[in-house]
Motif scaffolding. Sequence first.
Motif, PDB file in Angstrom:
ATOM      1  N   GLU A  77       1.032  -1.421   0.088  1.00 55.72           N
ATOM      2  CA  GLU A  77      -0.034  -0.238  -0.101  1.00 55.72           C
ATOM      3  C   GLU A  77       0.938   1.143  -0.351  1.00 55.72           C
ATOM      4  O   GLU A  77       0.385   1.894  -0.814  1.00 55.72           O
ATOM      5  N   VAL A  78       1.981   1.169   0.619  1.00 52.81           N
ATOM      6  CA  VAL A  78       2.661   1.995   0.817  1.00 52.81           C
ATOM      7  C   VAL A  78       3.254   2.359  -0.222  1.00 52.81           C
ATOM      8  O   VAL A  78       3.633   3.595  -0.690  1.00 52.81           O
ATOM      9  N   GLU A  79       4.630   1.348  -0.976  1.00 50.18           N
ATOM     10  CA  GLU A  79       4.962   1.378  -1.697  1.00 50.18           C
ATOM     11  C   GLU A  79       4.177   2.120  -3.257  1.00 50.18           C
ATOM     12  O   GLU A  79       4.647   3.114  -4.192  1.00 50.18           O
ATOM     13  N   ASP A  80       2.359   1.682  -3.451  1.00 48.39           N
ATOM     14  CA  ASP A  80       1.354   2.005  -4.399  1.00 48.39           C
ATOM     15  C   ASP A  80       1.545   3.796  -3.878  1.00 48.39           C
ATOM     16  O   ASP A  80       1.318   4.127  -5.147  1.00 48.39           O
ATOM     17  N   LEU A  81       1.477   4.356  -3.113  1.00 45.16           N
ATOM     18  CA  LEU A  81       1.433   6.122  -2.577  1.00 45.16           C
ATOM     19  C   LEU A  81       2.687   6.081  -3.517  1.00 45.16           C
ATOM     20  O   LEU A  81       2.062   7.287  -4.079  1.00 45.16           O
ATOM     21  N   ILE A  82       3.331   6.083  -2.909  1.00 45.90           N
ATOM     22  CA  ILE A  82       4.934   6.418  -3.622  1.00 45.90           C
ATOM     23  C   ILE A  82       4.771   6.569  -4.910  1.00 45.90           C
ATOM     24  O   ILE A  82       4.962   7.828  -5.805  1.00 45.90           O
ATOM     25  N   ASN A  83       4.823   5.444  -5.552  1.00 46.40           N
ATOM     26  CA  ASN A  83       5.023   5.412  -7.318  1.00 46.40           C
ATOM     27  C   ASN A  83       3.566   6.227  -7.744  1.00 46.40           C
ATOM     28  O   ASN A  83       3.709   6.231  -9.282  1.00 46.40           O
ATOM     29  N   GLU A  84       3.028   6.615  -6.400  1.00 44.98           N
ATOM     30  CA  GLU A  84       1.211   8.020  -7.458  1.00 44.98           C
ATOM     31  C   GLU A  84       2.572   8.891  -7.509  1.00 44.98           C
ATOM     32  O   GLU A  84       2.309   9.566  -9.193  1.00 44.98           O
ATOM     33  N   GLN A  85       3.981   9.339  -7.364  1.00 44.13           N
ATOM     34  CA  GLN A  85       4.528  10.374  -7.212  1.00 44.13           C
ATOM     35  C   GLN A  85       6.260   9.989  -7.379  1.00 44.13           C
ATOM     36  O   GLN A  85       6.892   9.878  -6.152  1.00 44.13           O
ATOM     37  N   PRO A  86       6.529   8.769  -8.475  1.00 45.21           N
ATOM     38  CA  PRO A  86       8.158   7.955  -8.224  1.00 45.21           C
ATOM     39  C   PRO A  86       8.884   8.800  -8.009  1.00 45.21           C
ATOM     40  O   PRO A  86       9.772   8.873  -7.805  1.00 45.21           O
ATOM     41  N   GLU A  87       9.444  10.721  -8.427  1.00 43.22           N
ATOM     42  CA  GLU A  87      10.151  11.697  -8.081  1.00 43.22           C
ATOM     43  C   GLU A  87       9.831  11.643  -6.763  1.00 43.22           C
ATOM     44  O   GLU A  87      11.375  11.559  -6.463  1.00 43.22           O
ATOM     45  N   ASN A  88       9.713  10.874  -5.698  1.00 45.31           N
ATOM     46  CA  ASN A  88       9.901  11.132  -4.180  1.00 45.31           C
ATOM     47  C   ASN A  88      10.083   9.793  -3.663  1.00 45.31           C
ATOM     48  O   ASN A  88      10.452   9.179  -2.681  1.00 45.31           O
ATOM     49  N   TRP A  89      10.644   8.628  -4.961  1.00 42.46           N
ATOM     50  CA  TRP A  89      11.848   8.488  -4.244  1.00 42.46           C
ATOM     51  C   TRP A  89      12.705   8.254  -3.821  1.00 42.46           C
ATOM     52  O   TRP A  89      13.610   7.518  -3.493  1.00 42.46           O
ATOM     53  N   VAL A  90      13.353   9.249  -4.531  1.00 50.57           N
ATOM     54  CA  VAL A  90      15.118   9.698  -4.462  1.00 50.57           C
ATOM     55  C   VAL A  90      14.480  10.165  -2.271  1.00 50.57           C
ATOM     56  O   VAL A  90      15.202   9.321  -1.705  1.00 50.57           O
ATOM     57  N   ASP A  91      13.349  10.720  -2.226  1.00 48.96           N
ATOM     58  CA  ASP A  91      12.957  11.118  -0.557  1.00 48.96           C
ATOM     59  C   ASP A  91      13.032   9.939   0.254  1.00 48.96           C
ATOM     60  O   ASP A  91      13.558   9.792   1.329  1.00 48.96           O
ATOM     61  N   VAL A  92      12.498   9.369  -0.154  1.00 52.31           N
ATOM     62  CA  VAL A  92      12.413   7.589   0.696  1.00 52.31           C
ATOM     63  C   VAL A  92      13.857   6.975   0.190  1.00 52.31           C
ATOM     64  O   VAL A  92      14.282   6.428   1.914  1.00 52.31           O
ATOM     65  N   TYR A  93      14.239   7.238  -0.669  1.00 53.77           N
ATOM     66  CA  TYR A  93      15.863   6.546  -0.652  1.00 53.77           C
ATOM     67  C   TYR A  93      16.776   7.450   1.084  1.00 53.77           C
ATOM     68  O   TYR A  93      17.551   6.681   1.478  1.00 53.77           O
ATOM     69  N   GLN A  94      16.293   8.615   0.951  1.00 55.97           N
ATOM     70  CA  GLN A  94      17.713   9.215   1.501  1.00 55.97           C
ATOM     71  C   GLN A  94      16.900   9.053   2.946  1.00 55.97           C
ATOM     72  O   GLN A  94      18.438   8.644   3.712  1.00 55.97           O
ATOM     73  N   LEU A  95      15.311   8.930   3.561  1.00 52.71           N
ATOM     74  CA  LEU A  95      15.281   8.186   4.343  1.00 52.71           C
ATOM     75  C   LEU A  95      15.905   7.244   4.612  1.00 52.71           C
ATOM     76  O   LEU A  95      16.350   6.465   5.837  1.00 52.71           O
ATOM     77  N   MET A  96      16.228   6.039   4.070  1.00 47.35           N
ATOM     78  CA  MET A  96      16.768   4.256   4.198  1.00 47.35           C
ATOM     79  C   MET A  96      17.744   4.626   4.238  1.00 47.35           C
ATOM     80  O   MET A  96      18.662   3.902   5.403  1.00 47.35           O
ATOM     81  N   ILE A  97      18.181   5.264   4.013  1.00 41.37           N
ATOM     82  CA  ILE A  97      20.315   5.308   4.271  1.00 41.37           C
ATOM     83  C   ILE A  97      21.035   6.089   5.554  1.00 41.37           C
ATOM     84  O   ILE A  97      21.672   6.053   5.693  1.00 41.37           O
ATOM     85  N   LYS A  98      19.462   7.539   5.783  1.00 44.59           N
ATOM     86  CA  LYS A  98      20.005   7.624   7.250  1.00 44.59           C
ATOM     87  C   LYS A  98      20.196   6.626   7.613  1.00 44.59           C
ATOM     88  O   LYS A  98      20.717   6.939   8.946  1.00 44.59           O
ATOM     89  N   HIS A  99      18.743   5.667   8.329  1.00 41.60           N
ATOM     90  CA  HIS A  99      17.898   4.765   8.787  1.00 41.60           C
ATOM     91  C   HIS A  99      18.933   3.995   8.735  1.00 41.60           C
ATOM     92  O   HIS A  99      19.668   3.508   9.999  1.00 41.60           O
ATOM     93  N   ALA A 100      20.105   3.705   7.317  1.00 39.04           N
ATOM     94  CA  ALA A 100      21.126   2.444   8.334  1.00 39.04           C
ATOM     95  C   ALA A 100      21.427   2.729   8.620  1.00 39.04           C
ATOM     96  O   ALA A 100      22.592   2.410   9.546  1.00 39.04           O
ATOM     97  N   GLU A 101      22.509   3.598   8.143  1.00 40.65           N
ATOM     98  CA  GLU A 101      23.719   4.854   9.105  1.00 40.65           C
ATOM     99  C   GLU A 101      23.089   4.919  10.230  1.00 40.65           C
ATOM    100  O   GLU A 101      24.336   4.511  11.404  1.00 40.65           O
ATOM    101  N   LYS A 102      22.078   4.998  10.870  1.00 39.07           N
ATOM    102  CA  LYS A 102      22.047   4.900  12.781  1.00 39.07           C
ATOM    103  C   LYS A 102      21.881   3.463  12.782  1.00 39.07           C
ATOM    104  O   LYS A 102      22.716   3.556  14.014  1.00 39.07           O
TER     105      LYS A 102
END
Length: 118
Positions: A77-102
Amino acid sequence: MKKVAFIIIVLAVVAGLYFLLKPEKDIMSDPRIPKFAMIQAEIEIEAERLDQDSTFMEGMRDSIYESFGVTEGWINEVEDLINEQPENWVDVYQLMIKHAEKVRDSLLHKRPIQNDST
Protein backbone atom coordinates in the motif's frame (compact mmCIF):
# COMPACT_ATOMS: atom_id res chain seq x y z
CA MET A 1 -32.69 33.78 -15.87
CA LYS A 2 -29.51 35.23 -17.36
CA LYS A 3 -28.08 35.75 -13.86
CA VAL A 4 -28.69 32.10 -12.98
CA ALA A 5 -27.01 30.92 -16.19
CA PHE A 6 -24.07 33.26 -15.56
CA ILE A 7 -23.66 31.98 -11.98
CA ILE A 8 -23.79 28.36 -13.15
CA ILE A 9 -21.12 29.05 -15.81
CA VAL A 10 -18.88 30.85 -13.31
CA LEU A 11 -19.23 28.00 -10.80
CA ALA A 12 -18.46 25.44 -13.50
CA VAL A 13 -15.33 27.36 -14.56
CA VAL A 14 -14.18 27.77 -10.94
CA ALA A 15 -14.76 24.07 -10.22
CA GLY A 16 -12.91 23.08 -13.38
CA LEU A 17 -9.95 25.30 -12.52
CA TYR A 18 -9.86 23.96 -9.00
CA PHE A 19 -9.63 20.35 -10.18
CA LEU A 20 -7.07 21.17 -12.86
CA LEU A 21 -4.84 23.37 -10.74
CA LYS A 22 -5.16 21.90 -7.25
CA PRO A 23 -1.78 21.05 -5.74
CA GLU A 24 -0.77 17.40 -5.53
CA LYS A 25 -0.87 15.78 -2.14
CA ASP A 26 2.57 15.77 -0.52
CA ILE A 27 3.02 12.05 0.10
CA MET A 28 6.24 12.66 2.02
CA SER A 29 4.13 14.10 4.85
CA ASP A 30 2.38 10.73 5.22
CA PRO A 31 3.51 9.28 8.59
CA ARG A 32 3.90 5.82 7.04
CA ILE A 33 6.77 6.92 4.78
CA PRO A 34 9.53 7.11 7.45
CA LYS A 35 8.49 3.72 8.88
CA PHE A 36 8.47 2.24 5.37
CA ALA A 37 11.99 3.61 4.75
CA MET A 38 13.27 2.12 8.02
CA ILE A 39 11.81 -1.28 7.14
CA GLN A 40 13.25 -1.23 3.63
CA ALA A 41 16.66 -0.16 4.94
CA GLU A 42 16.77 -3.04 7.40
CA ILE A 43 15.69 -5.50 4.72
CA GLU A 44 18.46 -4.28 2.43
CA ILE A 45 21.05 -4.47 5.21
CA GLU A 46 20.04 -8.01 6.06
CA ALA A 47 19.94 -8.99 2.39
CA GLU A 48 23.52 -7.81 2.04
CA ARG A 49 24.53 -9.64 5.19
CA LEU A 50 22.92 -12.84 3.91
CA ASP A 51 24.62 -12.28 0.57
CA GLN A 52 21.22 -12.19 -1.17
CA ASP A 53 20.60 -15.85 -0.23
CA SER A 54 16.97 -16.26 -1.28
CA THR A 55 16.41 -19.25 1.01
CA PHE A 56 16.71 -17.00 4.07
CA MET A 57 15.32 -13.76 2.62
CA GLU A 58 11.61 -14.51 2.97
CA GLY A 59 11.83 -15.48 6.63
CA MET A 60 14.09 -12.55 7.39
CA ARG A 61 11.72 -10.12 5.63
CA ASP A 62 8.72 -11.55 7.51
CA SER A 63 10.63 -11.21 10.78
CA ILE A 64 11.34 -7.54 10.08
CA TYR A 65 7.70 -6.93 9.13
CA GLU A 66 6.64 -8.55 12.39
CA SER A 67 9.07 -6.50 14.48
CA PHE A 68 7.67 -3.30 12.96
CA GLY A 69 4.08 -4.51 13.26
CA VAL A 70 3.29 -4.38 9.53
CA THR A 71 2.18 -6.81 6.85
CA GLU A 72 3.20 -7.27 3.25
CA GLY A 73 -0.12 -5.65 2.33
CA TRP A 74 0.84 -2.54 4.30
CA ILE A 75 4.19 -2.40 2.49
CA ASN A 76 2.47 -2.76 -0.90
CA GLU A 77 0.00 0.00 0.00
CA VAL A 78 2.80 2.43 0.88
CA GLU A 79 4.75 1.45 -2.27
CA ASP A 80 1.66 2.19 -4.36
CA LEU A 81 1.35 5.57 -2.66
CA ILE A 82 4.97 6.43 -3.47
CA ASN A 83 4.58 5.18 -7.04
CA GLU A 84 1.84 7.78 -7.57
CA GLN A 85 4.65 10.36 -7.46
CA PRO A 86 7.78 8.35 -8.40
CA GLU A 87 10.04 11.38 -8.04
CA ASN A 88 9.59 10.94 -4.27
CA TRP A 89 11.57 7.68 -4.34
CA VAL A 90 14.70 9.82 -4.12
CA ASP A 91 13.50 11.19 -0.78
CA VAL A 92 12.52 7.72 0.40
CA TYR A 93 16.00 6.43 -0.45
CA GLN A 94 17.51 9.31 1.51
CA LEU A 95 15.43 8.28 4.53
CA MET A 96 16.60 4.69 4.06
CA ILE A 97 20.24 5.82 4.00
CA LYS A 98 19.79 7.88 7.17
CA HIS A 99 18.27 4.92 8.99
CA ALA A 100 20.94 2.54 7.72
CA GLU A 101 23.64 4.87 9.01
CA LYS A 102 21.97 4.94 12.44
CA VAL A 103 21.75 1.18 12.80
CA ARG A 104 24.87 0.21 10.89
CA ASP A 105 27.08 -0.28 13.92
CA SER A 106 24.57 -2.26 15.94
CA LEU A 107 23.82 -4.55 13.00
CA LEU A 108 27.51 -5.08 12.26
CA HIS A 109 28.08 -6.24 15.83
CA LYS A 110 25.44 -8.96 15.40
CA ARG A 111 27.49 -10.45 12.58
CA PRO A 112 30.47 -12.63 13.60
CA ILE A 113 33.81 -11.09 12.71
CA GLN A 114 35.31 -12.95 9.79
CA ASN A 115 39.01 -13.49 9.36
CA ASP A 116 40.01 -12.44 5.84
CA SER A 117 43.48 -13.97 6.13
CA THR A 118 42.33 -17.56 5.61
